[in-house]
Scaffold this motif. Structure first.
Motif, PDB file in Angstrom:
ATOM      1  N   MET A   6       0.843  -1.203   0.000  1.00  0.00           N
ATOM      2  CA  MET A   6       0.000   0.000   0.000  1.00  0.00           C
ATOM      3  C   MET A   6       0.876   1.250   0.000  1.00  0.00           C
ATOM      4  O   MET A   6       1.832   1.352   0.762  1.00  0.00           O
ATOM      5  CB  MET A   6      -0.937  -0.017   1.210  1.00  0.00           C
ATOM      6  N   ASP A   7       0.553   2.196  -0.885  1.00  0.00           N
ATOM      7  CA  ASP A   7       1.282   3.452  -0.981  1.00  0.00           C
ATOM      8  C   ASP A   7       0.808   4.391   0.130  1.00  0.00           C
ATOM      9  O   ASP A   7      -0.362   4.769   0.161  1.00  0.00           O
ATOM     10  CB  ASP A   7       1.019   4.069  -2.352  1.00  0.00           C
ATOM     11  N   ARG A  54      -5.505  -0.354  -4.679  1.00  0.00           N
ATOM     12  CA  ARG A  54      -4.319  -1.060  -4.168  1.00  0.00           C
ATOM     13  C   ARG A  54      -3.321  -0.114  -3.524  1.00  0.00           C
ATOM     14  O   ARG A  54      -2.526  -0.526  -2.679  1.00  0.00           O
ATOM     15  CB  ARG A  54      -3.675  -1.856  -5.301  1.00  0.00           C
ATOM     16  N   ALA A  55      -3.396   1.174  -3.928  1.00  0.00           N
ATOM     17  CA  ALA A  55      -2.532   2.180  -3.314  1.00  0.00           C
ATOM     18  C   ALA A  55      -3.083   2.671  -1.979  1.00  0.00           C
ATOM     19  O   ALA A  55      -2.399   3.398  -1.261  1.00  0.00           O
ATOM     20  CB  ALA A  55      -2.341   3.358  -4.259  1.00  0.00           C
ATOM     21  N   GLY A  56      -4.328   2.297  -1.663  1.00  0.00           N
ATOM     22  CA  GLY A  56      -4.909   2.663  -0.375  1.00  0.00           C
ATOM     23  C   GLY A  56      -5.983   3.727  -0.412  1.00  0.00           C
ATOM     24  O   GLY A  56      -6.509   4.117   0.633  1.00  0.00           O
ATOM     25  N   THR A 111     -19.623  -6.397 -11.081  1.00  0.00           N
ATOM     26  CA  THR A 111     -19.310  -7.626 -10.338  1.00  0.00           C
ATOM     27  C   THR A 111     -17.853  -7.999 -10.522  1.00  0.00           C
ATOM     28  O   THR A 111     -17.152  -8.345  -9.562  1.00  0.00           O
ATOM     29  CB  THR A 111     -20.214  -8.779 -10.816  1.00  0.00           C
ATOM     30  N   ALA A 112     -17.377  -7.927 -11.770  1.00  0.00           N
ATOM     31  CA  ALA A 112     -15.978  -8.258 -12.057  1.00  0.00           C
ATOM     32  C   ALA A 112     -15.034  -7.289 -11.352  1.00  0.00           C
ATOM     33  O   ALA A 112     -13.978  -7.695 -10.849  1.00  0.00           O
ATOM     34  CB  ALA A 112     -15.743  -8.235 -13.560  1.00  0.00           C
ATOM     35  N   LEU A 113     -15.401  -6.005 -11.302  1.00  0.00           N
ATOM     36  CA  LEU A 113     -14.549  -5.013 -10.642  1.00  0.00           C
ATOM     37  C   LEU A 113     -14.473  -5.280  -9.141  1.00  0.00           C
ATOM     38  O   LEU A 113     -13.380  -5.235  -8.553  1.00  0.00           O
ATOM     39  CB  LEU A 113     -15.084  -3.613 -10.905  1.00  0.00           C
ATOM     40  N   ARG A 114     -15.613  -5.543  -8.534  1.00  0.00           N
ATOM     41  CA  ARG A 114     -15.609  -5.841  -7.103  1.00  0.00           C
ATOM     42  C   ARG A 114     -14.784  -7.087  -6.805  1.00  0.00           C
ATOM     43  O   ARG A 114     -14.041  -7.141  -5.809  1.00  0.00           O
ATOM     44  CB  ARG A 114     -17.041  -6.024  -6.604  1.00  0.00           C
ATOM     45  N   GLY A 140     -10.967  -7.444  -4.541  1.00  0.00           N
ATOM     46  CA  GLY A 140     -10.671  -8.321  -3.416  1.00  0.00           C
ATOM     47  C   GLY A 140     -10.865  -7.642  -2.077  1.00  0.00           C
ATOM     48  O   GLY A 140     -11.898  -7.014  -1.822  1.00  0.00           O
ATOM     49  N   ASP A 141      -9.841  -7.719  -1.239  1.00  0.00           N
ATOM     50  CA  ASP A 141      -9.926  -7.141   0.109  1.00  0.00           C
ATOM     51  C   ASP A 141     -10.014  -5.620   0.091  1.00  0.00           C
ATOM     52  O   ASP A 141     -10.394  -5.009   1.094  1.00  0.00           O
ATOM     53  CB  ASP A 141      -8.720  -7.576   0.944  1.00  0.00           C
ATOM     54  N   ASP A 142      -9.654  -5.001  -1.049  1.00  0.00           N
ATOM     55  CA  ASP A 142      -9.720  -3.542  -1.140  1.00  0.00           C
ATOM     56  C   ASP A 142     -11.113  -3.038  -1.481  1.00  0.00           C
ATOM     57  O   ASP A 142     -11.343  -1.824  -1.515  1.00  0.00           O
ATOM     58  CB  ASP A 142      -8.741  -3.042  -2.212  1.00  0.00           C
TER      59      ASP A 142
END
Length: 270
Positions: free
Chosen positions: A1-2, A29-31, A48-51, A55-57
């Motif tokens: 994470m940035d 992913r950078a936060g 749906t694909a984007l969510r 993942g955890d983000d």
């Protein structure tokens, strides 16, 4: 994470798929807290694909169904962001549509619809959200190699050239507040839109259009959407802190090579 993006928010338009989705994922992913705007309904498979890809983000993903050409939609977003959980440090005006028609083939309604989305959308976004952005924030507008050279698609070309002008005007106005505004100019990108048939180009001609773009690219391929997203992240972030009012071609050398690339290739010198 940035650590730069932790506790900061960003808005990305045209966010459900393609380049927009890649930009959303990079920011997540950078936060960052990411407000992802698109006209696609919430039940569309692209969301749906984007969510899933997030993942955890995904807990920092804020999906918003909105029309970028609607001033009321932007005002509603600004109202929500003014009471938001994080300050707005990034705006990516990525939403856009194409129309592969010449000047005389294009109807006035087609011309108006394309400019409403490709040009009015970024104008409304900047006009509405800039007041919420602190010093250090950045805006990236998505132009195109079509905005750097001649191209037969009249409305698309006009919108992408005009977007560069809007970028420069906004960059001068907002510089005193420490907000940077730049454009990214992609060339051939491997997204579904590049192969999309329309009233003028059937599937066969769409394939020829794609192959012509690839042949005009010195690197001999199209970009992955994530390669465009990487350039956008650079322009949004602190490493680009002294860049504003600029155009960044991310085109595999297409515009840099110009006519002489094609001549050199045809004569066997390249």
């Amino acid at each position: 994470m940035d650590p730069y993006w932790k506790g900061k928010a960003a808005v990305v338009t045209g966010a459900a798929r393609g380049q927009g989705a890649a930009e959303v994922l990079r920011l997540l992913r950078a936060g960052a807290v990411v407000h992802a705007l698109d006209v696609l309904p919430d039940g569309d498979g692209s969301w749906t694909a984007l969510r899933t890809a997030a993942g955890d983000d995904a807990d920092r993903l804020r999906v918003r169904i909105a029309d970028v050409s609607s001033e009321s939609d932007w005002l509603a977003l600004a109202q929500d962001l003014s009471h938001g959980e994080a300050p707005l440090f990034g705006l990516v005006n990525n939403a856009g549509v194409t129309l592969r028609k010449t000047v005389t083939e294009t109807t006035h309604s087609e011309w108006r619809r394309l400019l409403d989305i490709n040009l009015d959308g970024p104008f409304l976004a900047i006009r509405t959200l800039a007041a919420l952005m602190p010093a250090g924030a950045a805006i990236v507008n998505t132009s195109s190699t079509a905005g750097l050279t001649g191209y037969f698609s009249a409305a698309y070309t006009a919108s992408k050239w005009a977007l560069r002008g809007l970028t420069r005007a906004a960059s001068m106005e907002l510089a005193g507040r420490g907000i940077r505004v730049n454009t990214v100019c992609p060339g051939l990108v491997e997204t579904p839109m590049i192969m999309q048939p329309n009233a003028v180009h059937d599937a066969g001609r769409a394939r020829l259009f794609y192959e012509g773009n690839r042949d005009a690219t010195p690197l001999s391929r199209g970009a992955d959407a994530d390669e465009i997203a990487a350039a956008v992240m650079f322009l949004l972030g602190p490493e680009a802190s002294f860049i504003t009012g600029a155009d960044l071609p991310v085109d595999g050398g297409m515009t840099g090579g110009g006519i002489y690339w094609r001549i050199g290739k045809a004569t066997g010198n390249l």
